[in-house]
Design an enzyme around this catalytic site. Structure first.
Site, PDB file in Angstrom:
ATOM      1  CE1 TYR A   1      31.282  16.413  60.433  1.00  0.00           C
ATOM      2  CE2 TYR A   1      31.020  15.222  62.506  1.00  0.00           C
ATOM      3  CZ  TYR A   1      30.666  16.263  61.665  1.00  0.00           C
ATOM      4  OH  TYR A   1      29.721  17.179  62.064  1.00  0.00           O
TER       5      TYR A   1
ATOM      6  CB  SER B   1      30.619  18.036  65.683  1.00  0.00           C
ATOM      7  OG  SER B   1      30.105  16.756  65.977  1.00  0.00           O
TER       8      SER B   1
HETATM    9  P1  NDP Z   1      23.228  21.086  56.178  1.00  0.00           P
HETATM   10  O1  NDP Z   1      23.660  20.064  55.182  1.00  0.00           O
HETATM   11  O2  NDP Z   1      21.833  21.583  56.149  1.00  0.00           O
HETATM   12  O3  NDP Z   1      24.191  22.346  56.103  1.00  0.00           O
HETATM   13  C1  NDP Z   1      25.479  22.328  55.605  1.00  0.00           C
HETATM   14  C2  NDP Z   1      25.670  23.641  54.863  1.00  0.00           C
HETATM   15  O4  NDP Z   1      27.040  23.758  54.489  1.00  0.00           O
HETATM   16  C3  NDP Z   1      24.820  23.710  53.603  1.00  0.00           C
HETATM   17  O5  NDP Z   1      24.088  24.903  53.601  1.00  0.00           O
HETATM   18  C4  NDP Z   1      25.855  23.670  52.470  1.00  0.00           C
HETATM   19  O6  NDP Z   1      25.435  24.528  51.407  1.00  0.00           O
HETATM   20  C5  NDP Z   1      27.099  24.214  53.155  1.00  0.00           C
HETATM   21  N1  NDP Z   1      28.311  23.697  52.527  1.00  0.00           N
HETATM   22  C6  NDP Z   1      28.722  22.415  52.445  1.00  0.00           C
HETATM   23  N2  NDP Z   1      29.856  22.344  51.730  1.00  0.00           N
HETATM   24  C7  NDP Z   1      30.164  23.627  51.364  1.00  0.00           C
HETATM   25  C8  NDP Z   1      31.209  24.209  50.614  1.00  0.00           C
HETATM   26  N3  NDP Z   1      32.194  23.480  50.050  1.00  0.00           N
HETATM   27  N4  NDP Z   1      31.203  25.554  50.443  1.00  0.00           N
HETATM   28  C9  NDP Z   1      30.221  26.299  50.980  1.00  0.00           C
HETATM   29  N5  NDP Z   1      29.202  25.825  51.689  1.00  0.00           N
HETATM   30  C10 NDP Z   1      29.185  24.480  51.876  1.00  0.00           C
HETATM   31  O7  NDP Z   1      23.576  20.453  57.603  1.00  0.00           O
HETATM   32  P2  NDP Z   1      23.694  21.104  59.061  1.00  0.00           P
HETATM   33  O8  NDP Z   1      22.966  22.371  59.139  1.00  0.00           O
HETATM   34  O9  NDP Z   1      23.370  20.011  60.000  1.00  0.00           O
HETATM   35  O10 NDP Z   1      25.284  21.361  59.178  1.00  0.00           O
HETATM   36  C11 NDP Z   1      25.846  22.610  59.532  1.00  0.00           C
HETATM   37  C12 NDP Z   1      27.108  22.381  60.348  1.00  0.00           C
HETATM   38  O11 NDP Z   1      26.754  21.756  61.586  1.00  0.00           O
HETATM   39  C13 NDP Z   1      28.147  21.469  59.707  1.00  0.00           C
HETATM   40  O12 NDP Z   1      29.448  22.012  59.904  1.00  0.00           O
HETATM   41  C14 NDP Z   1      28.011  20.155  60.471  1.00  0.00           C
HETATM   42  O13 NDP Z   1      29.203  19.407  60.503  1.00  0.00           O
HETATM   43  C15 NDP Z   1      27.637  20.706  61.841  1.00  0.00           C
HETATM   44  N6  NDP Z   1      26.985  19.730  62.713  1.00  0.00           N
HETATM   45  C16 NDP Z   1      25.784  19.171  62.356  1.00  0.00           C
HETATM   46  C17 NDP Z   1      25.179  18.244  63.182  1.00  0.00           C
HETATM   47  C18 NDP Z   1      23.875  17.591  62.845  1.00  0.00           C
HETATM   48  O14 NDP Z   1      23.534  16.587  63.489  1.00  0.00           O
HETATM   49  N7  NDP Z   1      23.101  18.083  61.912  1.00  0.00           N
HETATM   50  C19 NDP Z   1      25.825  17.834  64.446  1.00  0.00           C
HETATM   51  C20 NDP Z   1      27.058  18.509  64.728  1.00  0.00           C
HETATM   52  C21 NDP Z   1      27.602  19.416  63.884  1.00  0.00           C
HETATM   53  P3  NDP Z   1      25.685  24.165  49.846  1.00  0.00           P
HETATM   54  O15 NDP Z   1      25.447  22.699  49.705  1.00  0.00           O
HETATM   55  O16 NDP Z   1      24.713  25.024  49.117  1.00  0.00           O
HETATM   56  O17 NDP Z   1      27.098  24.554  49.582  1.00  0.00           O
END
Ligand code: NDP
Length: 254
Positions: A152, A139
């Site tokens: 975070y 990020s």
């Molecule tokens: P989402 O919430 O759509 O995606 C997060 C994904 O992570 C979900 O599919 C969730 O699936 C999975 N996840 C969360 N916890 C777990 C766990 N314990 N085990 C396995 N899977 C897990 O958000 P984003 O697509 O935005 O986020 C994706 C990445 O991008 C993250 O690392 C986030 O920090 C990063 N990011 C996002 C930004 C934004 O503005 N959106 C900016 C910068 C970075 P499930 O709940 O089914 O487990």
């Protein structure tokens, strides 16, 4: 055009948002893709839609990652591309951060990335052609401090440290390690952020969204497919000398 025919890609958190967009882009380039996450229904639907395979896996549970990766490898062959994307984004000022909150963020964002990459590497290293791609979704909070989000920010800085160390460990080999550092991307995390900012700052939903738009240097939210294009490029042979780097996708310098 990037050709990933026959390569097996494992994308954690691939059932939604950025992970799903990357999984779709990799599928489009011919890769066999396994998407992972905790919500089986969400995963199955997404997998069906893009022609990927679904593997339930919780990145906070080492056993689940070891077994989940082993099942994916048994079914689709060695992992050649690892996208460590699963993460949670929650902001809390450090004086209000208790150990439970800190550990929850760390165990998903940092421990989860570590164990995912370790298992993928163990699979990759047995291959004779020595080709692999490891990409972590960090990020802009991995590059600079994000106000009110100490845990975070620390977790995302840690992910970059892991990637940089791995790139040094594997110099001169065909496996590259890079981190992508997005600004605010239009996914479910944004929806959840709006609710949390509203609560903490006592502002309207529009104002909360406006704060995130303003934080991106080009004053708009980023599409998940924009992050996916960078990941796809990193997976191509043309990016074979790009190693240990952070790519900011934030409309300007973070
Ligand atoms: P989402 O919430 O759509 O995606 C997060 C994904 O992570 C979900 O599919 C969730 O699936 C999975 N996840 C969360 N916890 C777990 C766990 N314990 N085990 C396995 N899977 C897990 O958000 P984003 O697509 O935005 O986020 C994706 C990445 O991008 C993250 O690392 C986030 O920090 C990063 N990011 C996002 C930004 C934004 O503005 N959106 C900016 C910068 C970075 P499930 O709940 O089914 O487990």
């Amino acid at each position: 055009m990037t050709d990933l025919q026959g390569r097996h890609a494992l994308v954690t958190g691939g059932g939604s948002g950025i992970g799903l967009a990357i999984a779709q882009a990799l599928r489009g380039a011919g890769a066999e893709v396994t998407i992972t996450g905790r919500r089986e229904d969400v995963l199955r639907q997404a997998a069906e839609r893009i022609g990927a395979h679904a593997q339930v896996m919780d990145v906070t549970d080492e056993h689940s990652v070891v077994e989940g990766t082993r099942s994916a490898v048994q079914a689709r062959g060695p992992v050649r591309i690892c996208i460590a994307n699963a993460g949670i984004a929650e902001g809390r000022a450090i004086p209000k951060t208790d150990m439970e909150f800190w550990r929850r963020i760390m165990s998903t964002n940092l421990d989860g990335a570590f164990v995912t990459v370790r298992e993928a590497l163990r699979s990759m290293q047995g291959e004779s052609d020595d080709w692999g791609r490891v990409i972590a979704i960090s990020s802009i909070a991995g590059i600079r401090g994000l106000r009110g989000a100490g845990a975070y920010t620390a977790s995302k800085h840690g992910v970059i440290g892991l990637i940089r160390a791995l790139s040094e460990d594997h110099l001169g080999r065909g496996i590259t390690f890079n981190a992508i550092c997005p600004g605010y991307v239009e996914t479910d995390i944004i929806t959840r952020n709006v609710a949390s900012i509203r609560e903490r700052a006592g502002v309207s939903a529009d104002e909360a969204l406006g704060l995130m738009v303003e934080a991106n240097r080009h004053k708009r939210l980023i599409g998940a497919e924009e992050v996916a294009s960078a990941a796809l490029w990193l997976c191509g042979n043309g990016a074979g000398s790009v190693n240990g780097q952070t790519i900011e996708i934030a409309g300007g310098q973070a």
